[in-house]
Design an enzyme around this catalytic site. Sequence first.
Site, PDB file in Angstrom:
ATOM      1  CG  ASP A 169      -1.864   1.066   1.384  1.00  0.00           C
ATOM      2  OD1 ASP A 169      -2.433   1.452   0.353  1.00  0.00           O
ATOM      3  OD2 ASP A 169      -2.071   1.547   2.519  1.00  0.00           O
TER       4      ASP A 169
ATOM      5  N   GLY B  30      -5.464   8.326   9.352  1.00  0.00           N
ATOM      6  CA  GLY B  30      -5.199   8.550  10.774  1.00  0.00           C
ATOM      7  C   GLY B  30      -6.452   8.907  11.547  1.00  0.00           C
TER       8      GLY B  30
ATOM      9  CB  SER C 125      -9.368   4.288  11.076  1.00  0.00           C
ATOM     10  OG  SER C 125      -8.720   3.102  10.722  1.00  0.00           O
TER      11      SER C 125
ATOM     12  CB  THR D 283      -5.935   4.597  12.393  1.00  0.00           C
ATOM     13  OG1 THR D 283      -5.038   5.260  11.499  1.00  0.00           O
ATOM     14  CG2 THR D 283      -5.921   5.300  13.724  1.00  0.00           C
TER      15      THR D 283
HETATM   16  P1  13P Z   1      -6.543   4.731   8.313  1.00  0.00           P
HETATM   17  O1  13P Z   1      -5.275   4.499   9.059  1.00  0.00           O
HETATM   18  O2  13P Z   1      -7.104   6.092   8.523  1.00  0.00           O
HETATM   19  O3  13P Z   1      -7.541   3.638   8.547  1.00  0.00           O
HETATM   20  O4  13P Z   1      -6.195   4.690   6.753  1.00  0.00           O
HETATM   21  C1  13P Z   1      -5.678   3.524   6.221  1.00  0.00           C
HETATM   22  C2  13P Z   1      -5.356   3.710   4.796  1.00  0.00           C
HETATM   23  O5  13P Z   1      -6.023   4.407   4.064  1.00  0.00           O
HETATM   24  C3  13P Z   1      -4.196   2.980   4.293  1.00  0.00           C
HETATM   25  O6  13P Z   1      -3.967   3.238   2.942  1.00  0.00           O
END
Ligand code: 13P
Length: 283
Positions: free
Chosen positions: A81, A180, A210, A232
């Site tokens: 990712d 985040g 998240s 997150t």
């Molecule tokens: P979060 O950490 O906000 O869930 O985002 C994860 C994300 O988009 C990883 O690419």
Amino acid sequence: MLVNLNDVLLPAKRQRYGVGLFNTVNLEMARGVLAAAERTGSPVIIGTAEVLLPYGPLEELSYFLLPMARKSKVKVVVHYDHGLTFEKCIEALKLGFSSVMYDCSMDSYEDNVKKVKELTYIAHSFGASVEGELGHVGGAEGNEQPDNLSFFYTDPEQAKDYTDRTGIDALAIAVGTVHGVYKFKPKLDFERIEAIRNIIDVPLVLHGGSGLSDKDFRKAIACGISKVNIFTDINIAASQAVKKAYEDGKDCMTDIIPYQVEKIAAVTENKIKLFKGSVIIEN
Ligand code: 13P
């Protein structure tokens, strides 16, 4: 079994459900995520991101993520990712990751097209899928406010040109989410998701999952999102599990590990069920 994004996202797009990507940095997280996928009999995308490599190096992760995916009863994509450099994306492909995201969203439009098109050509020769990003999904740090975000929103017409020219398999779009912990109440541009869905064929990805409400997820998926990224939430869940273990009088690593695996599995299972809605998935 190990598959690529097309194997899990094309059916999801057709039947209008979402598949979660859960980033991991160690074995406990991987075990929790895969346990949740098997318990629900659902496909899952597991992986790591370039910014997370200090916590779990790519090669080390590949030693367990790939065999675990191959052995799983459900379809598992092992995805790199937010690859930020061409070299790391190629390393992920050579290690056997079945999917990579090459994030050139902060480059100029033409550079984004050129770089992602080249990587897509290479990744496809490995049998791997590619995710690109157009517009930009930022982090929640600093003073990002909902009003500033719209400057980076994905333009539907440009998304059509981008997917046609790059040949990518999935497109991350900017529609009001951030990575985040949210410092404000997120407000998603659902009409934009629909407008993009109506104009391009490749599955759409929502980053920064998240902290969104269940209602937001249901609506985003109904409007055309096929992949939802989460980190997150499971990162926090893992540390909450450690606190709970201490509260229960457990203070050995071997006592704490099962708390973490189980907590991550529980949080992931809830998300998988939510994204899947009532759709029965054939594995
Ligand atoms: P979060 O950490 O906000 O869930 O985002 C994860 C994300 O988009 C990883 O690419």
